[in-house]
Design a protein around this motif. Structure first.
Motif, PDB file in Angstrom:
ATOM      1  N   VAL A 146      19.161 -44.321   3.004  1.00 46.21           N
ATOM      2  CA  VAL A 146      18.437 -44.736   1.794  1.00 46.21           C
ATOM      3  C   VAL A 146      19.083 -44.121   0.560  1.00 46.21           C
ATOM      4  N   GLY A 147      19.474 -42.865   0.647  1.00 44.16           N
ATOM      5  CA  GLY A 147      20.141 -42.216  -0.480  1.00 44.16           C
ATOM      6  C   GLY A 147      21.435 -42.913  -0.860  1.00 44.16           C
ATOM      7  N   ALA A 168      22.170 -33.852   7.012  1.00 43.88           N
ATOM      8  CA  ALA A 168      23.055 -34.757   6.289  1.00 43.88           C
ATOM      9  C   ALA A 168      23.089 -34.292   4.838  1.00 43.88           C
ATOM     10  N   PHE A 169      24.157 -34.655   4.149  1.00 45.02           N
ATOM     11  CA  PHE A 169      24.352 -34.227   2.768  1.00 45.02           C
ATOM     12  C   PHE A 169      24.694 -35.425   1.898  1.00 45.02           C
ATOM     13  N   LEU A 170      24.079 -35.469   0.731  1.00 46.69           N
ATOM     14  CA  LEU A 170      24.311 -36.513  -0.263  1.00 46.69           C
ATOM     15  C   LEU A 170      24.594 -35.858  -1.609  1.00 46.69           C
ATOM     16  N   LEU A 171      25.427 -36.487  -2.406  1.00 55.07           N
ATOM     17  CA  LEU A 171      25.566 -36.085  -3.801  1.00 55.07           C
ATOM     18  C   LEU A 171      24.697 -37.017  -4.619  1.00 55.07           C
ATOM     19  N   ASP A 172      23.801 -36.462  -5.413  1.00 52.33           N
ATOM     20  CA  ASP A 172      22.941 -37.287  -6.262  1.00 52.33           C
ATOM     21  C   ASP A 172      23.755 -37.810  -7.443  1.00 52.33           C
ATOM     22  N   PRO A 173      23.186 -38.619  -8.326  1.00 59.54           N
ATOM     23  CA  PRO A 173      23.966 -39.178  -9.441  1.00 59.54           C
ATOM     24  C   PRO A 173      24.608 -38.132 -10.356  1.00 59.54           C
ATOM     25  N   ARG A 225      15.784 -43.543  -9.477  1.00 60.34           N
ATOM     26  CA  ARG A 225      16.049 -44.487  -8.376  1.00 60.34           C
ATOM     27  C   ARG A 225      16.421 -43.722  -7.106  1.00 60.34           C
ATOM     28  N   PHE A 226      17.320 -42.760  -7.235  1.00 60.03           N
ATOM     29  CA  PHE A 226      17.790 -41.989  -6.089  1.00 60.03           C
ATOM     30  C   PHE A 226      16.663 -41.157  -5.480  1.00 60.03           C
ATOM     31  N   TYR A 227      16.014 -40.336  -6.289  1.00 62.84           N
ATOM     32  CA  TYR A 227      14.995 -39.428  -5.751  1.00 62.84           C
ATOM     33  C   TYR A 227      13.741 -40.161  -5.292  1.00 62.84           C
ATOM     34  N   SER A 228      13.356 -41.233  -5.945  1.00 63.44           N
ATOM     35  CA  SER A 228      12.208 -42.007  -5.469  1.00 63.44           C
ATOM     36  C   SER A 228      12.473 -42.534  -4.066  1.00 63.44           C
TER      37      SER A 228
END
Length: 142
Positions: free
Chosen positions: A89-90, A113-118, A27-30
């Motif tokens: 979106v992330g 920008a920086f996001l932490l994935d699941p 879901r996240f990477y898509s």
């Protein structure tokens, strides 16, 4: 499996992440990759991939049965607006904020920008600014 174009001259050829929850990661990477204009390239019961990123579950034969540790990697964006879109979106698809879009001190024009994935991987999206937009590789001789 499809045949893909081989790219030479890049430092990283491909990257594999072995994740706890494949559905959450998909879901996240898509969503993140879709905002970058990169579609999923393929998937199976225990993996999916896009471009040079391969993501699998620990039960995948490609994983050796172990989760990967926390990683930091960056996706290139075509503009500041794309950085902002990917970040939003992330967040909407299971990511956590690890640095809002903005100028960074790494070099002039570095907007990221920086996001932490699941799984807690630090996923950066960066635009290198108008002065650094060339799609051509730079060769440095020592």
């Amino acid at each position: 499996m499809e045949t893909n174009m081989l790219h030479r001259g890049r430092l990283i050829d491909h990257l594999q992440l072995v994740v706890r929850d494949l559905a959450a990661s998909k879901r996240f990477y898509s969503a993140v990759l879709g905002a970058l204009g990169i579609p999923l390239g393929g998937e199976g019961e225990d993996f999916f991939w896009a471009d040079e990123l391969f993501i699998s579950s620990a039960s995948s034969r490609a994983s050796a049965g172990a989760l990967t540790g926390r990683m930091h990697f960056a996706f290139q964006a075509a503009s500041r607006e794309v950085v902002e879109r990917v970040h939003a979106v992330g967040l909407a698809h299971g990511g956590r904020d690890n640095g809002a879009p903005g100028i960074r001190p790494y070099h002039p024009g570095y907007y990221a920008a920086f996001l932490l994935d699941p799984d807690g991987n630090n996923v950066e999206v960066v635009f290198h600014g108008p002065a650094n937009r060339s799609a051509e590789s730079v060769v440095v001789k020592f």
